[in-house]
Design a protein around this motif. Structure first.
Motif, PDB file in Angstrom:
ATOM      1  N   ALA A  23      23.381 -42.286 -19.193  1.00  0.00           N
ATOM      2  CA  ALA A  23      23.338 -41.401 -18.210  1.00  0.00           C
ATOM      3  C   ALA A  23      21.938 -40.759 -18.247  1.00  0.00           C
ATOM      4  N   THR A  24      21.331 -40.458 -19.175  1.00  0.00           N
ATOM      5  CA  THR A  24      20.127 -39.522 -19.610  1.00  0.00           C
ATOM      6  C   THR A  24      19.121 -40.552 -18.860  1.00  0.00           C
ATOM      7  N   ILE A  26      19.555 -43.381 -17.022  1.00  0.00           N
ATOM      8  CA  ILE A  26      19.565 -43.556 -15.644  1.00  0.00           C
ATOM      9  C   ILE A  26      19.180 -42.432 -14.622  1.00  0.00           C
ATOM     10  N   LEU A  27      19.534 -41.097 -15.129  1.00  0.00           N
ATOM     11  CA  LEU A  27      18.983 -40.005 -14.314  1.00  0.00           C
ATOM     12  C   LEU A  27      17.503 -40.019 -14.384  1.00  0.00           C
ATOM     13  N   SER A  28      16.950 -40.130 -15.509  1.00  0.00           N
ATOM     14  CA  SER A  28      15.477 -39.969 -15.748  1.00  0.00           C
ATOM     15  C   SER A  28      14.604 -40.586 -14.710  1.00  0.00           C
ATOM     16  N   ALA A  30      15.971 -42.434 -12.024  1.00  0.00           N
ATOM     17  CA  ALA A  30      16.524 -41.803 -10.710  1.00  0.00           C
ATOM     18  C   ALA A  30      15.615 -40.770 -10.056  1.00  0.00           C
ATOM     19  N   CYS A  31      15.379 -39.615 -11.016  1.00  0.00           N
ATOM     20  CA  CYS A  31      14.710 -38.585 -10.470  1.00  0.00           C
ATOM     21  C   CYS A  31      13.105 -38.940 -10.241  1.00  0.00           C
ATOM     22  N   GLY A 329      19.093 -47.144 -12.257  1.00  0.00           N
ATOM     23  CA  GLY A 329      18.190 -45.842 -11.888  1.00  0.00           C
ATOM     24  C   GLY A 329      17.509 -46.020 -10.601  1.00  0.00           C
ATOM     25  N   LEU A 332      20.172 -45.879  -7.747  1.00  0.00           N
ATOM     26  CA  LEU A 332      20.584 -44.202  -7.581  1.00  0.00           C
ATOM     27  C   LEU A 332      19.107 -43.485  -6.865  1.00  0.00           C
ATOM     28  N   GLY A 333      18.020 -43.878  -7.436  1.00  0.00           N
ATOM     29  CA  GLY A 333      16.828 -43.055  -7.025  1.00  0.00           C
ATOM     30  C   GLY A 333      16.654 -43.234  -5.658  1.00  0.00           C
ATOM     31  N   LEU A 336      19.081 -41.048  -3.634  1.00  0.00           N
ATOM     32  CA  LEU A 336      18.634 -39.573  -3.619  1.00  0.00           C
ATOM     33  C   LEU A 336      17.372 -39.173  -2.864  1.00  0.00           C
ATOM     34  N   LEU A 697      11.896 -30.533 -12.716  1.00  0.00           N
ATOM     35  CA  LEU A 697      12.428 -31.747 -13.247  1.00  0.00           C
ATOM     36  C   LEU A 697      11.728 -32.547 -14.374  1.00  0.00           C
TER      37      LEU A 697
END
Length: 812
Positions: A23-24, A26-28, A30-31, A329, A332-333, A336, A697
């Motif tokens: 999760a970390t 992928i979110l890194s 994606a942001c 990522g 998802l990015g 978003l 972020l």
């Protein structure tokens, strides 16, 4: 193929076993990819594909330099001059345009319509097919004849007024009580001059002036076009001096997108640089996590190598996991990015980008995002894959060896990555702090007037109904008095072109008794006597003119403090006389009193208010009674008890009770909102909001990266900490040891970040007027980063002190 499927299945199982890590990572990504994709979409829309027209890179505006607030005065020509211009060798094609305010009649309340009259060749010039029906044709406007009563609707107007009715073609609409047949609806991206309707123009020889647009021939530079046209423009200036400003300056050829790039280009460059930093920080986070996870699995790879796994298979397995993370990522990015893109577009200054621009997550943006994702997976997955694909089987199989101290090279690389991440985060934080500080300073700029509870209402006047100055003045006075009768309305004043904070007509001025000078200029404003008390502008010397003097168009003037100090340094401005050159040679669309060009006696000096935007110094300005000269468009300033825009419908009804065909301007704003639409305010808001968001972020990503590294260090050195405490080391020394190991890399990162911030400070100030050069933002950024670092490293460090020596010695 079968082995690839096995790798994917195994990689998925491994990631599901470590949901926090997955999760970390992928979110890194994606942001970083969401921010980069959204900003890249804006850059693509403004820079790469802003117009749907034919050969837009060769379409140009013609302007005369230094005559208006923006530095340019548009070239306006008669139809005869336009025909001569078409013969210039550099020009491939050119069109004639005229802006016209019209009214949709036949409904309860008249609606203001922005009309654009166009020469018959215009739609061929633009080369954009209609969405429905057809465009205007040359047969709709034969030279010397009245044009056909046909109209093409803009896409937005068609949607707003007719709810996108597909059967609109062939129907009749009333514009200024004249029937027009709807022959077409423009394509969605055809928004030239933001008009609502497009009509054919009547081309007849005369002195009427119209704006000109042109397309240069292939290979013709702007400089060459200027050289070929300058002599002709000089000739036109002599033929029709009223169509040209005083001291017009040289001809300037401006590309279709040049002014927009000048307005928004620096801000976009800064934002794109910011999101690239954010993407680098996100990718750095993924690399840190992959390295930590890879080293933690060294024993696993040693076992796999010992039982026959090849180096290629291990590398492929690690790359598969890295690519799975990066592609997830990226996906998802991109999702978003859709939300973020809408937010960025909403923050863009209203007139700083082409309204034809299509902002969307399109194919180039998707390709960019996928490319970034693949490169991230390959680059940050390949290094640990190659390093760990050749494990020292004998050493790795000796349980506990790696847990005593870990590898020196592994810790060095982690420290380097953390230092780089901290440096980039500090750079982004300091830039965000500078942008926010500058915007807050701008937002609290002293205005010199009170904008609260006041709105500006545009009043377009029909030339056919009020063609004489006397009739026009009487009608405007009647409307003003009628609006003033409405309960809840405190005051109504006329502000023909004087609504701050950016107002006035630039004109040379003459001072009685002093020699002429082309460098002596002022902003000329036409207002009623109630303008000053309505905006609560302080009178410093003299008096205001009376209602009778306003009605009689007396030759009096009120000047601001800057003009008084600049041209009357002895403080004796009252009683002197000035002359406005613009009133002596007024353009044809302005109706003036016979005595408008006479000397004007200065009767008062007011305190300075903003008149050249929110950031520029106040320039000299003068105010005269508005009956001296009137346009076909004026403005009412209305001060109310409550929210002024809530009374707009009532005001429209009151105006319609005088003249049912009198519309009000389409865009009505209260003055607080008027300020927020100023380009410098909107750009400052855009930079401060987005930089602050990206910096937060980045700070979170850096904190996660640091936490991961310190946690990894603690887990790798569990045996070492147990041995130290078993030998009598206090828990505080273990805490200090862990924090000190993190502080080294953080300190290097902070030092590098401070150096980068200082080096780039001047560049940031050059590229964006909304950044601040003081040291305050940098110091605040360092303090914020230090606090986050202490928390991110302190939590796992404290956990290290909780290790029981006997458990640590038995730990495998």
């Amino acid at each position: 193929m079968r082995s690839l499927v096995q790798d994917l299945r195994y990689a998925l199982r491994q990631l599901l076993k470590s949901p926090g890590f997955a999760a970390t990572a992928i979110l890194s990504l994606a942001c970083g990819i969401a921010a980069t994709s959204a900003v890249f979409s804006v850059v693509w829309g403004v820079v790469m594909n802003p117009y749907p027209y034919a050969a837009p890179d060769r379409m140009v505006h013609f302007a005369l330099g230094g005559a208006t607030a923006g530095g340019y005065y548009p070239v306006q020509l008669t139809s005869t001059q336009w025909q001569q211009l078409r013969q210039v060798p550099a020009i491939e094609d050119t069109i004639l345009l005229s802006f016209k305010r019209m009214t949709i009649t036949g409904s309860d309340l008249p609606e203001d319509v922005q009309g654009s009259q166009m020469s018959a060749n215009s739609f061929n010039f633009f080369g954009v097919p209609a969405l429905l029906g057809r465009e205007l044709l040359p047969s709709d406007a034969i030279d010397g004849h009245d044009p056909q009563p046909v109209v093409v609707l803009s896409y937005k107007f068609w949607q707003r007024r007719f709810n996108g009715d597909p059967t609109i073609i062939g129907k009749i609409i009333q514009l200024d009580h004249q029937p027009y047949s709807v022959v077409g609806v423009t394509a969605k991206r055809f928004t030239w001059s933001d008009a609502d309707v497009y009509l054919p123009m009547k081309i007849v020889p005369g002195t009427d002036s119209n704006e000109v647009e042109a397309r240069l021939k292939p290979g013709v530079s702007h400089h060459l076009a200027e050289q070929q046209m300058q002599g002709l423009i000089t000739q036109f200036e002599k033929e029709t001096p009223r169509n040209f400003p005083v001291n017009p300056g040289p001809l300037t050829v401006i590309g279709l997108n040049d002014q927009f790039m000048k307005a928004i280009g620096p801000s976009l460059a800064l934002l794109f640089g910011a999101v690239l930093l954010l993407l680098a920080i996100g990718c750095g986070n993924v690399s840190i996590l992959l390295l930590a996870r890879g080293v933690a699995r060294e024993h696993e790879f040693a076992v796999r190598a010992a039982i026959g796994a090849s180096r290629v298979r291990i590398v492929r397995q690690l790359l598969t996991e890295a690519l799975l993370l990066s592609i997830t990522g990226a996906a998802l990015g991109v999702l978003l990015a859709y939300k973020l893109l809408a937010g960025i577009v909403a923050l863009l200054p209203e007139y700083s980008f082409p309204h034809e621009a299509a902002f969307a997550i399109n194919l180039p943006v998707l390709c960019f995002s996928v490319t970034v994702a693949l490169l991230t997976g390959i680059l940050f997955g390949l290094w640990p894959a190659l390093r760990l694909s050749r494990p020292d089987v004998r050493e790795a199989m000796q349980t506990g060896t790696r847990k005593v101290a870990g590898t020196v090279s592994g810790r060095t690389l982690h420290n380097a990555l953390i230092a780089g991440q901290i440096a980039l985060t500090l750079l982004l934080l300091s830039a965000a702090g500078a942008a926010v500080q500058s915007f807050l300073k701008l937002a609290h700029t002293r205005l010199g007037y009170d904008p609260h509870h006041t709105m500006s209402i545009g009043i377009p006047l029909r030339e056919s109904a009020y063609s004489t100055l006397t009739a026009r003045l009487a009608y405007v006075e009647l409307l003003r008095n009628k609006v003033a009768e409405i309960p809840g309305v405190n005051m109504v004043a006329i502000s023909a072109n004087a609504t701050p904070p950016n107002n006035g007509l630039n004109t040379p001025i003459e001072l009685l008794g002093q020699p002429s000078s082309q460098d002596r200029t002022a902003r000329l404003n036409f207002v009623s006597e109630g303008y000053f008390p309505l905006l609560k502008i302080s009178l410093l010397q003299g008096r205001l003119w009376t209602e009778a003097e306003n009605h009689n168009a007396n030759t009096v003037a009120i000047i601001n403090q800057t003009l008084a100090h600049k041209y009357f340094p002895n403080g004796d401005a009252i009683g002197h006389s000035i002359q406005m050159v613009a009133l002596k040679n007024a353009p044809p669309y302005v109706t003036t009193q016979p005595h408008a060009g006479d000397w004007l006696q200065i009767i008062g000096v007011i305190e300075d208010k903003l008149d050249d935007g929110l950031k520029n110094p106040v320039v000299p300005e003068a105010f005269v009674p508005y009956p001296l000269a009137m346009w076909q468009y004026t403005q009412f300033l209305v001060r109310t008890d409550g929210s002024p825009t809530a009374m707009l419908h009532t005001i429209a009804q009151q105006i319609a009770s005088i003249d049912h065909d009198q519309q009000i301007g389409a865009q009505v704003r209260d003055l607080d909102h008027w300020i927020s639409t100023q380009p410098e305010y909107a750009q400052g808001q855009l930079l401060s909001w987005l930089f602050a968001g990206f910096a937060i972020l980045a700070l979170l990503l850096a904190a996660v990266g640091l936490y991961s590294v310190v946690s990894y260090t603690v887990s790798q050195r569990t045996n070492e900490f147990g041995i130290r405490m078993a030998l009598g080391a206090p828990r505080s020394s273990v805490l200090e040891l862990v924090v000190r190991s993190a502080t080294t890399s953080v300190g290097m990162g902070v030092a590098l970040g401070v150096l980068l911030s200082i080096l780039l400070q001047k560049s940031l100030a050059h590229w964006a007027t909304s950044t601040d050069q003081s040291a305050g933002p940098l110091l605040i950024a360092v303090a914020i980063l230090a606090s986050v670092v202490l928390v991110a490293s302190g939590i796992p460090a404290r956990r290290a002190t909780q290790v029981e020596p006997m458990e640590a010695l038995r730990y495998e």
